[in-house]
Design a protein around this motif. Structure first.
Motif, PDB file in Angstrom:
ATOM      1  N   MET A   1      68.428 -30.211 -76.698  1.00 26.71           N
ATOM      2  CA  MET A   1      69.155 -31.351 -75.990  1.00 26.71           C
ATOM      3  C   MET A   1      69.317 -31.144 -74.576  1.00 26.71           C
ATOM      4  N   LYS A   2      69.098 -32.422 -73.752  1.00 26.68           N
ATOM      5  CA  LYS A   2      69.414 -32.139 -72.429  1.00 26.68           C
ATOM      6  C   LYS A   2      70.848 -32.181 -71.914  1.00 26.68           C
ATOM      7  N   ARG A   3      71.348 -31.544 -71.094  1.00 24.51           N
ATOM      8  CA  ARG A   3      72.564 -31.453 -70.624  1.00 24.51           C
ATOM      9  C   ARG A   3      72.954 -32.420 -69.421  1.00 24.51           C
ATOM     10  N   ASN A   4      73.919 -32.838 -69.463  1.00 26.21           N
ATOM     11  CA  ASN A   4      74.427 -34.092 -68.465  1.00 26.21           C
ATOM     12  C   ASN A   4      75.649 -33.447 -67.583  1.00 26.21           C
ATOM     13  N   LYS A   5      75.732 -33.893 -66.379  1.00 24.76           N
ATOM     14  CA  LYS A   5      77.043 -33.571 -65.514  1.00 24.76           C
ATOM     15  C   LYS A   5      77.205 -34.789 -64.778  1.00 24.76           C
ATOM     16  N   LEU A   6      78.485 -35.070 -64.332  1.00 28.63           N
ATOM     17  CA  LEU A   6      79.071 -36.184 -63.577  1.00 28.63           C
ATOM     18  C   LEU A   6      78.732 -35.748 -62.009  1.00 28.63           C
TER      19      LEU A   6
ATOM     20  N   PRO B   1      79.271 -37.655 -58.152  1.00 22.78           N
ATOM     21  CA  PRO B   1      80.019 -39.045 -57.480  1.00 22.78           C
ATOM     22  C   PRO B   1      78.865 -39.902 -57.047  1.00 22.78           C
ATOM     23  N   VAL B   2      78.848 -41.402 -57.106  1.00 22.77           N
ATOM     24  CA  VAL B   2      77.954 -42.156 -56.551  1.00 22.77           C
ATOM     25  C   VAL B   2      77.599 -41.914 -55.322  1.00 22.77           C
ATOM     26  N   ALA B   3      78.493 -41.607 -54.237  1.00 18.91           N
ATOM     27  CA  ALA B   3      78.367 -41.467 -52.892  1.00 18.91           C
ATOM     28  C   ALA B   3      77.241 -40.271 -52.558  1.00 18.91           C
ATOM     29  N   VAL B   4      77.205 -39.394 -53.499  1.00 17.22           N
ATOM     30  CA  VAL B   4      76.064 -38.414 -53.239  1.00 17.22           C
ATOM     31  C   VAL B   4      74.863 -39.040 -53.134  1.00 17.22           C
ATOM     32  N   PHE B   5      74.368 -40.283 -53.868  1.00 15.97           N
ATOM     33  CA  PHE B   5      73.167 -40.709 -53.668  1.00 15.97           C
ATOM     34  C   PHE B   5      73.065 -42.035 -53.082  1.00 15.97           C
ATOM     35  N   PHE B   6      74.305 -42.837 -53.109  1.00 21.30           N
ATOM     36  CA  PHE B   6      74.085 -44.316 -52.428  1.00 21.30           C
ATOM     37  C   PHE B   6      74.967 -44.228 -51.574  1.00 21.30           C
ATOM     38  N   GLU B   7      74.741 -45.191 -50.612  1.00 18.64           N
ATOM     39  CA  GLU B   7      75.665 -45.829 -49.512  1.00 18.64           C
ATOM     40  C   GLU B   7      75.772 -47.154 -50.021  1.00 18.64           C
TER      41      GLU B   7
ATOM     42  N   PRO C   1      71.153 -36.346 -66.190  1.00 19.58           N
ATOM     43  CA  PRO C   1      70.890 -34.964 -66.579  1.00 19.58           C
ATOM     44  C   PRO C   1      70.518 -33.944 -65.694  1.00 19.58           C
ATOM     45  N   ILE C   2      70.645 -32.823 -65.914  1.00 16.97           N
ATOM     46  CA  ILE C   2      70.632 -31.856 -65.163  1.00 16.97           C
ATOM     47  C   ILE C   2      69.558 -30.940 -65.526  1.00 16.97           C
ATOM     48  N   ASP C   3      69.195 -30.008 -64.244  1.00 22.89           N
ATOM     49  CA  ASP C   3      68.018 -28.912 -64.655  1.00 22.89           C
ATOM     50  C   ASP C   3      68.913 -27.396 -64.892  1.00 22.89           C
ATOM     51  N   ASP C   4      68.093 -26.335 -64.815  1.00 24.55           N
ATOM     52  CA  ASP C   4      68.811 -25.232 -65.038  1.00 24.55           C
ATOM     53  C   ASP C   4      69.816 -24.701 -64.047  1.00 24.55           C
ATOM     54  N   LYS C   5      69.550 -25.359 -63.082  1.00 17.58           N
ATOM     55  CA  LYS C   5      70.549 -25.084 -61.644  1.00 17.58           C
ATOM     56  C   LYS C   5      71.645 -25.943 -61.668  1.00 17.58           C
ATOM     57  N   GLY C   6      71.821 -26.899 -62.669  1.00 15.34           N
ATOM     58  CA  GLY C   6      72.986 -27.767 -62.751  1.00 15.34           C
ATOM     59  C   GLY C   6      72.933 -28.929 -61.551  1.00 15.34           C
ATOM     60  N   ASN C   7      71.508 -29.044 -61.078  1.00 14.76           N
ATOM     61  CA  ASN C   7      71.438 -30.172 -60.081  1.00 14.76           C
ATOM     62  C   ASN C   7      70.583 -31.344 -60.860  1.00 14.76           C
ATOM     63  N   PRO C   8      70.807 -32.554 -60.479  1.00 11.97           N
ATOM     64  CA  PRO C   8      70.105 -33.588 -61.204  1.00 11.97           C
ATOM     65  C   PRO C   8      68.497 -33.381 -61.291  1.00 11.97           C
ATOM     66  N   ASP C   9      68.263 -33.535 -62.702  1.00 13.90           N
ATOM     67  CA  ASP C   9      67.077 -33.569 -62.974  1.00 13.90           C
ATOM     68  C   ASP C   9      66.043 -34.664 -62.985  1.00 13.90           C
ATOM     69  N   PHE C  10      65.503 -34.980 -61.213  1.00 16.77           N
ATOM     70  CA  PHE C  10      65.007 -36.392 -61.327  1.00 16.77           C
ATOM     71  C   PHE C  10      63.776 -36.306 -61.807  1.00 16.77           C
ATOM     72  N   GLU C  11      62.870 -35.161 -62.046  1.00 12.99           N
ATOM     73  CA  GLU C  11      61.710 -35.040 -63.043  1.00 12.99           C
ATOM     74  C   GLU C  11      61.746 -35.544 -64.283  1.00 12.99           C
ATOM     75  N   TYR C  12      62.945 -35.309 -64.959  1.00 13.32           N
ATOM     76  CA  TYR C  12      63.234 -35.789 -66.421  1.00 13.32           C
ATOM     77  C   TYR C  12      63.504 -37.146 -66.253  1.00 13.32           C
ATOM     78  N   MET C  13      64.123 -37.759 -65.282  1.00 16.53           N
ATOM     79  CA  MET C  13      64.623 -39.174 -65.249  1.00 16.53           C
ATOM     80  C   MET C  13      63.289 -40.010 -65.036  1.00 16.53           C
ATOM     81  N   GLN C  14      62.329 -39.596 -64.337  1.00 15.87           N
ATOM     82  CA  GLN C  14      61.241 -40.061 -63.827  1.00 15.87           C
ATOM     83  C   GLN C  14      60.386 -40.248 -65.063  1.00 15.87           C
ATOM     84  N   ASP C  15      60.232 -39.234 -65.925  1.00 19.41           N
ATOM     85  CA  ASP C  15      59.701 -38.912 -67.078  1.00 19.41           C
ATOM     86  C   ASP C  15      59.780 -39.996 -68.208  1.00 19.41           C
ATOM     87  N   ARG C  16      61.187 -40.008 -68.413  1.00 16.38           N
ATOM     88  CA  ARG C  16      62.073 -41.016 -69.301  1.00 16.38           C
ATOM     89  C   ARG C  16      61.574 -42.373 -69.087  1.00 16.38           C
ATOM     90  N   ILE C  17      61.699 -42.790 -68.027  1.00 12.97           N
ATOM     91  CA  ILE C  17      61.268 -44.341 -67.287  1.00 12.97           C
ATOM     92  C   ILE C  17      59.701 -44.183 -67.704  1.00 12.97           C
TER      93      ILE C  17
END
Length: 173
Positions: A1-6, A8-14, A130-146
């Motif tokens: 199961m994929k781990r998730n982490k919170l 802040p929106v401000a990290v990604f968007f203005e 969702p996060i990768d093994d280093k605790g960073n957002p797993d963009f590849e996982y997100m892209q694959d799900r979509i």
């Protein structure tokens, strides 16, 4: 199961506020005017006014009227003052934006017409990703799900489905 982490929106968007434009001040044209509508990608009119335009590839979120409606804009547009525009702070593929839209829509559930999701509240939000093994957002996982969802919709013929009047009536009940 994929781990998730919170995060802040401000990290990604203005997040920028839309600008009021009355019908009396609208000039005829072909620039989408995005209002607080739940249909037609939020587009409520086409105008010729060229000030206060927002970039294509941004996400619009209504905070008044149809609170929490989320759309990806594919053309330059004017956002009404009932709409806030989310500008990605980094290069995001369309699939990543679509993933974020689903997460944003989930956040919107706690807001309503009587509890507005103002720009200040939006900026303070955090999104669960969702996060990768280093605790960073797993963009590849997100892209694959979509991409998987898109493939499923195409395979089932649901990628271009339009509701019939009977469908709309049943849903309205």
């Amino acid at each position: 199961m994929k781990r998730n982490k919170l995060f802040p929106v401000a990290v990604f968007f203005e997040i920028k506020k839309g600008k009021r434009l009355t019908k009396a001040d609208m000039t005829p044209g072909n620039i989408p005017f995005v209002g607080s509508s739940a249909t037609n990608n939020g587009i409520t009119a086409y105008i010729g006014n060229t000030t206060h335009l927002h970039d294509s590839g941004t996400i619009t979120v209504s905070y008044n009227g149809s609170v929490g409606e989320v759309f990806l804009q594919d053309k330059i547009f004017w956002a009404s003052d009932d709409v806030n525009v989310w500008y990605p702070k980094c290069d995001m593929k369309p699939e990543i934006k679509l993933y974020f839209m689903a997460v944003i829509k989930k956040l919107a559930a706690k807001y309503s017409y009587s509890n507005k999701w103002t720009i200040d509240k939006m900026r303070l939000e955090s999104v669960e990703l969702p996060i990768d093994d280093k605790g960073n957002p797993d963009f590849e996982y997100m892209q694959d799900r979509i991409a998987e969802l898109d493939a499923y919709l195409k395979a089932t013929g649901l990628n271009d489905y339009e509701l019939t009047e009977e469908d709309k009536e049943v849903l309205s009940l």
